[in-house]
Design an enzyme around this catalytic site. Structure first.
Site, PDB file in Angstrom:
ATOM      1  CD  GLU A  68      53.935  25.520  45.055  1.00 35.67           C
ATOM      2  OE1 GLU A  68      54.833  26.485  45.126  1.00 35.67           O
ATOM      3  OE2 GLU A  68      53.681  25.682  43.863  1.00 35.67           O
ATOM      4  CG  LEU A  84      49.776  23.109  48.809  1.00 39.23           C
ATOM      5  CD1 LEU A  84      48.279  22.169  49.199  1.00 39.23           C
ATOM      6  CD2 LEU A  84      49.865  22.888  47.756  1.00 39.23           C
ATOM      7  CB  ILE A 103      49.401  44.618  39.632  1.00 37.41           C
ATOM      8  CG1 ILE A 103      48.713  42.886  39.822  1.00 37.41           C
ATOM      9  CG2 ILE A 103      50.318  43.953  41.528  1.00 37.41           C
ATOM     10  CD1 ILE A 103      50.000  42.166  38.957  1.00 37.41           C
ATOM     11  CG  LEU A 139      45.816  51.375  38.524  1.00 35.35           C
ATOM     12  CD1 LEU A 139      44.021  50.987  37.123  1.00 35.35           C
ATOM     13  CD2 LEU A 139      46.048  52.285  38.689  1.00 35.35           C
ATOM     14  CD  GLU A 140      43.956  44.272  41.983  1.00 33.17           C
ATOM     15  OE1 GLU A 140      42.729  44.457  40.512  1.00 33.17           O
ATOM     16  OE2 GLU A 140      44.397  43.995  42.422  1.00 33.17           O
ATOM     17  CD  GLU A 188      51.209  51.584  30.935  1.00 33.64           C
ATOM     18  OE1 GLU A 188      51.966  51.632  30.531  1.00 33.64           O
ATOM     19  OE2 GLU A 188      50.894  51.537  32.614  1.00 33.64           O
ATOM     20  CG  LEU A 210      42.495  36.930  34.142  1.00 37.18           C
ATOM     21  CD1 LEU A 210      41.264  36.952  33.738  1.00 37.18           C
ATOM     22  CD2 LEU A 210      43.114  38.316  35.475  1.00 37.18           C
ATOM     23  CG  HIS A 241      13.217  47.784  44.655  1.00 35.68           C
ATOM     24  ND1 HIS A 241      14.291  48.603  43.335  1.00 35.68           N
ATOM     25  CD2 HIS A 241      12.246  48.257  45.099  1.00 35.68           C
ATOM     26  CE1 HIS A 241      13.568  50.415  44.201  1.00 35.68           C
ATOM     27  NE2 HIS A 241      12.864  49.806  44.815  1.00 35.68           N
TER      28      HIS A 241
END
Length: 506
Positions: free
Chosen positions: A72, A77, A224, A226-227, A243, A360, A485
């Site tokens: 890495e 990590l 990404i 919008l978050e 956009e 993802l 419920h």
């Protein structure tokens, strides 16, 4: 009909759903063999990249009894996801939501105080602490599972050797019988837009701003953008999303997307769709963007203090030496693999964002497990049609399977069942009832084709649907399962009832 589809199912699907391009490539390989390269006795598996796909692959390989090394370059990590992506963004999304709730909603619940303010350094410190703890946690898992960890930038010398420039300035060569490329992805750049991580930032810079920008422009209306727009909008920024496409989040079901966009607009987010950026001027104190319609037309200008470039991601394979060993890629730089994640070079594999499929973290993890299972002589399993997607705004939007537009394109007769959270008792009790559950099912068999949820905790609710799709369940199967419920999950049950028959509470 209840449980009929489950009863017919004999076992798990044993192969990935591949794109036509990848499938053609896979079939073009004359044969697949686990031929181990000579002179590579040090490791059974070498993983290049320690992100979600890479570190999970390394741990799983070790658990299967394979001697494993993970390389890495970051020295920490978790990859982009843990260090500058999924995890820190969720920390800021949660912290900013708490502030927004305290400022706008607590009084409705009888919780009052004279003032509330943002302590941005403290908020960033909490985020950094979460990241640090989690990265150390993965190192602990490596030690527990006896995975060797090399910190540095790796590049191929041969199909069985990786030269590593270590972060302490040295160099070492790591040999492996099987090498897995898990180097992830990087921010996709835009022509004429130079990211300096100060005025013009990537998602990495947006996670580390030293002050709240008065005006934030987000280029790209995907997950990404919008978050991160939500984070800074809650903290006080005026957020405008530019956009090129006619819609936000193009992978989302059209009906849900429209309701989602209306909700974001009510929260103060502005959208300029079908618009492209043609010029950027950073000579002043802020940033001046020159815009024009995507189809061409008169130019306009838009000023901002900070601009976030969030136009997608691209596979990261730079400097790996793929050309040196002859690994084939497609026209956008993704590594081509067969159903066993094997490249055209014997003993070299690839997973995660560097190959076709959803970019993802959880998809990469599944790739990693399946890949090493194949290497170990077992059978791996990933079905890309059943990988859930989640937008972690508030409310969240989560989905799995087909959208209604995709079902229509397939020409399959179908039924739709919907249930609004305005009719859900738990949502009403906590005064957070914006959203719905939408289920699409095949008309003749009632087999669930897709599930779409917009709700405060949609990212958790979606997994009932993921399991249902994995086992080819019918909507009646969900409808006949007892749900506690009062819970938000009852909305999933009611939507399922609406799909095959009628709901009770609306």
């Amino acid at each position: 009909m209840a449980m009929a589809n489950l009863a017919r199912r004999k076992g798990f699907l044993l192969s990935r759903n591949l794109s036509s391009e990848t499938l053609k490539y896979s079939l073009s390989l004359a044969s697949f063999s686990r031929g181990f390269a000579s002179g590579s006795d040090d490791n059974d598996v070498v993983v290049v990249g320690g992100g979600p796909g890479g570190y999970v692959a390394a741990i799983k390989a070790a658990q299967l009894g394979l001697k494993t090394t993970c390389i890495e370059k970051r020295g920490a990590l978790g990859g982009t996801c843990l260090n500058v992506g999924c995890i820190p963004s969720k920390a800021l999304l949660h912290s900013s939501h708490m502030y927004h709730e305290a400022k706008h909603s607590f009084a409705n619940h009888g919780v009052k105080f004279s003032s509330v303010e943002v302590d941005l350094p403290a908020m960033m410190a909490q985020k950094d602490k979460a990241v640090s703890n989690l990265t150390r946690g993965i190192e602990g898992l490596f030690k527990k599972n006896k995975v060797n960890y090399v910190k540095g930038y790796g590049k191929f010398v041969s199909p069985s050797e990786v030269s590593v420039d270590t972060i302490d300035g040295g160099n070492t060569v790591v040999k492996g019988k099987n090498i897995i490329i898990a180097t992830g992805s990087d921010v996709k750049s835009l022509p004429g837009v130079s990211i300096d991580e100060k005025k013009i930032v990537s998602s990495t810079g947006a996670l580390a701003l030293s002050e709240i920008p008065k005006r934030l422009v987000v280029i790209g209306a995907g997950y990404i953008g919008l978050e991160m727009g939500s984070v800074w909008g809650r903290l006080g920024s005026e957020v405008t999303v530019v956009e090129f496409a006619p819609d936000i989040v193009p992978t989302m079901d059209g009906e849900v997307r429209k309701q989602f966009q209306r909700t974001l607009e009510k929260q103060g987010m502005k959208f300029m769709l079908k618009t492209k950026v043609v010029g950027v001027d950073t000579s002043g104190d802020g940033v001046k963007l020159t815009l024009e319609p995507a189809a061409g037309g008169d130019q306009t200008s838009l000023e901002a203090d900070v601009v976030l470039v969030s136009a997608g991601r691209t596979p990261f394979t730079a400097g790996l030496g793929l050309d040196k060993i002859g690994v084939e890629t497609d026209k956008v730089g993704r590594i081509l693999v067969n159903e066993r994640f094997a490249t055209n070079v014997s003993g070299v594999y690839a997973i995660g964002d560097v190959i076709p499929g959803p970019m993802l973290a959880h998809k990469a993890e599944e790739d990693g497990v399946a890949c090493v299972e194949y290497i170990a002589g077992k059978v791996g399993h990933v079905d890309y049609d059943k990988v859930p997607g989640v937008v972690y705004t508030h409310p969240e939007v989560a989905y799995v399977g087909k959208t209604e537009e995709q079902v229509k394109e397939l020409g399959v007769p179908y039924r739709v069942g919907k249930f609004p959270f305005l009719a859900n008792s738990r949502a009403k009790a906590i005064d957070d009832a914006e959203g719905l559950v939408k289920i699409l099912a095949e008309k003749e068999t009632d087999k669930i084709l897709g599930v779409h949820i917009m709700a405060p905790n949609a990212g958790e609710l979606i997994h009932e649907a993921v399991i249902a799709l994995q086992y080819d369940a019918a909507s009646e199967d969900i409808a006949r399962v007892c749900h506690a419920h009062p819970t938000m999950s009852e909305a999933v049950k009611e939507a399922a009832m609406a799909t095959f028959d009628k709901p009770i509470h609306i």
